[in-house]
Design a protein around this motif. Structure first.
Motif, short mmCIF file in Angstrom:
data_model
loop_
_atom_site.label_atom_id
_atom_site.label_comp_id
_atom_site.label_asym_id
_atom_site.label_seq_id
_atom_site.Cartn_x
_atom_site.Cartn_y
_atom_site.Cartn_z
N ASN A 1 0.58 7.59 -8.47
CA ASN A 1 0.20 6.18 -8.69
C ASN A 1 -1.13 6.00 -9.43
O ASN A 1 -2.16 5.64 -8.82
CB ASN A 1 0.10 5.42 -7.35
CG ASN A 1 1.48 4.99 -6.86
OD1 ASN A 1 2.44 4.99 -7.64
ND2 ASN A 1 1.58 4.64 -5.60
N GLY B 1 0.88 -1.18 0.00
CA GLY B 1 0.00 0.00 0.00
C GLY B 1 0.91 1.21 0.00
O GLY B 1 1.72 1.39 0.92
N VAL C 1 -4.35 -7.50 -2.45
CA VAL C 1 -4.11 -7.08 -3.83
C VAL C 1 -3.31 -8.16 -4.57
O VAL C 1 -2.27 -8.61 -4.07
CB VAL C 1 -3.32 -5.75 -3.84
CG1 VAL C 1 -2.93 -5.35 -5.24
CG2 VAL C 1 -4.15 -4.66 -3.19
N GLY D 1 6.93 -1.30 -5.06
CA GLY D 1 7.31 -0.37 -4.00
C GLY D 1 8.57 0.44 -4.28
O GLY D 1 8.99 1.22 -3.43
N ALA E 1 7.44 -4.65 -1.31
CA ALA E 1 7.63 -3.21 -1.10
C ALA E 1 8.23 -2.88 0.26
O ALA E 1 8.68 -1.75 0.47
CB ALA E 1 6.28 -2.51 -1.24
N LEU F 1 -4.89 6.39 -5.50
CA LEU F 1 -5.69 5.16 -5.44
C LEU F 1 -6.76 5.22 -4.35
O LEU F 1 -7.93 4.92 -4.58
CB LEU F 1 -4.77 3.94 -5.23
CG LEU F 1 -5.50 2.61 -5.07
CD1 LEU F 1 -6.24 2.22 -6.35
CD2 LEU F 1 -4.53 1.50 -4.66
O1 LIG Z 1 -1.00 1.05 -3.10
C1 LIG Z 1 -0.73 0.82 -4.28
O2 LIG Z 1 -0.82 1.71 -5.15
C2 LIG Z 1 -0.31 -0.56 -4.75
C3 LIG Z 1 0.29 -1.42 -3.71
O3 LIG Z 1 -0.33 -2.68 -3.82
C4 LIG Z 1 1.80 -1.55 -3.79
O4 LIG Z 1 2.27 -1.95 -2.52
C5 LIG Z 1 2.48 -0.28 -4.12
O5 LIG Z 1 2.22 0.72 -3.53
C6 LIG Z 1 3.50 -0.27 -5.15
O6 LIG Z 1 3.94 1.06 -5.43
P1 LIG Z 1 5.10 1.45 -6.44
O7 LIG Z 1 5.67 0.20 -7.04
O8 LIG Z 1 6.12 2.18 -5.63
O9 LIG Z 1 4.48 2.35 -7.45
#
Ligand SMILES: O=C(O)C[C@@H](O)[C@H](O)C(=O)COP(=O)(O)O
Ligand SMILES: Nc1ncnc2c1ncn2[C@@H]1O[C@H](COP(=O)(O)OP(=O)(O)O)[C@@H](O)[C@H]1O
Length: 307
Positions: free
Chosen positions: A156, A24, A80, A253, A292, A124
């Motif tokens: 994102n 997340g 997810v 992440g 992440a 999101l």
């Molecule tokens: O929260 C999210 O947008 C997706 C998550 O499932 C994930 O952990 C994430 O945040 C991945 O983020 P990024 O690869 O740094 O864009």
């Protein structure tokens, strides 16, 4: 108590092919901020279920406070599905109406956001009206009571969970913007009313200037470019940092780790170039680990940048 960072939005389980890992976007940023030694907290919502209790355990185990974590009696904790391609790049499948769709404005959250030195949030969690309104209220109170705080919008764009109005409303309350190079042209299309308005769809000085012009609170923009590194600019300075050569496990992440590095450098009042290099290093480091939220000795890394 005044926090260095409040993460506002989703906390969830990323279900990777090898098993699940805490994720997340704002949760990831806060997790790394904590590993960097910042006084950080997460304002999120989980379900009253086993995955939610397991997330709480993880959050506690890293030394993060849990009093800003709401528990939803009806909506489930978010799980997810993460699909990885051969290069380790991820696609996410989100279920509808999970706990973080019900973020509720509370005096505790408003108080924490009003005095925090920085806030990170994304798009999101704003896919639904209720969470969107809560996030805007938190940003509003921060802007009013701590105008100098860093409000980092880590966009994102996760299709189809994209709400243009929510994004534009958030940008008006944003002081720092971070997105990846694929998201930049999409963002430009969203904020520009006439298609000829932008000089270019790539991230360069001219297009950055147009965005700065439209959103007067905005102080800096970072566009990440995967293995090519990142660019970070203010209204007067432009830094480009090349990517590191690493063995990618997955890039889940990577962007959030970069955000944590940007916030850390900003709060330490590092020069822009040093902040950019540090953020780029964190992004690469997390890409070379699974998921992440790998546990990493980030305070030692930060100390190396101090010398
Ligand atoms: O929260 C999210 O947008 C997706 C998550 O499932 C994930 O952990 C994430 O945040 C991945 O983020 P990024 O690869 O740094 O864009
Ligand atoms: N293959 C890679 N090699 C080296 N560094 C990477 C790689 N992928 C990502 N990174 C690092 O992570 C940062 C964020 O990755 P990026 O893929 O651009 O963002 P996002 O995960 O948000 O899509 C990059 O700016 C870079 O510092």
């Amino acid at each position: 108590m005044s926090y260095d960072l409040i993460g506002l939005g989703e906390l969830l389980w990323d279900c990777l092919p090898e098993g699940r890992v805490m994720g997340g976007a704002p949760g990831n940023v806060v997790f790394h901020a904590r590993q960097l030694g910042l006084n950080a907290a997460l304002a999120t919502r989980i379900g009253d279920d086993l995955p939610g209790r397991e997330l709480l355990r993880q959050v506690k185990s890293i030394g993060l406070p849990t009093h800003l974590i709401q528990v939803d009696a009806h909506r489930p904790t978010s799980l997810v599905t993460v699909e990885l391609d051969q290069t380790g790049s991820a696609k996410y499948v989100f279920t509808p109406d999970c706990a973080w769709d019900g973020l509720e404005q509370s005096p505790l959250w408003l108080e924490a956001c009003a005095s925090a030195r920085s806030i990170c949030f994304g798009s999101l969690a704003q896919r639904g009206k209720r969470s969107h309104q809560t996030i805007l209220s938190c940003l509003d109170v921060s802007r009013e009571r701590s105008p100098a705080a860093c409000r980092l919008f880590d966009i994102n764009l996760r299709a189809p969970h994209i709400d243009r109005e929510a994004i534009v409303a958030s940008l008006r309350l944003t002081s720092a913007l971070k997105l990846n190079e694929d998201e930049w042209p999409l963002l430009m299309r969203m904020v520009e009313s006439s298609p000829q308005g932008f000089p270019s769809t790539t991230f360069e000085k001219a297009s950055a200037e147009v965005v700065f012009e439209k959103f007067p609170d905005l102080q800096w923009i970072c566009v990440t470019q995967g293995k090519a590194g990142l660019s970070l600019c203010t209204r007067g300075e432009w830094i480009k940092v090349a990517g590191q050569t690493i063995q990618v496990v997955d890039t889940v992440g990577a962007g959030d780790a970069t955000s944590a590095g940007l916030i850390y450098g900003h709060l330490q009042q590092w020069p822009l170039e040093k902040t950019a290099r540090f953020a780029n290093t964190l992004g690469g480091l997390v890409s070379s680990h699974r998921g992440a939220t790998p546990r990493l000795p980030l305070q030692q890394l930060a100390a190396q940048f101090e010398v």
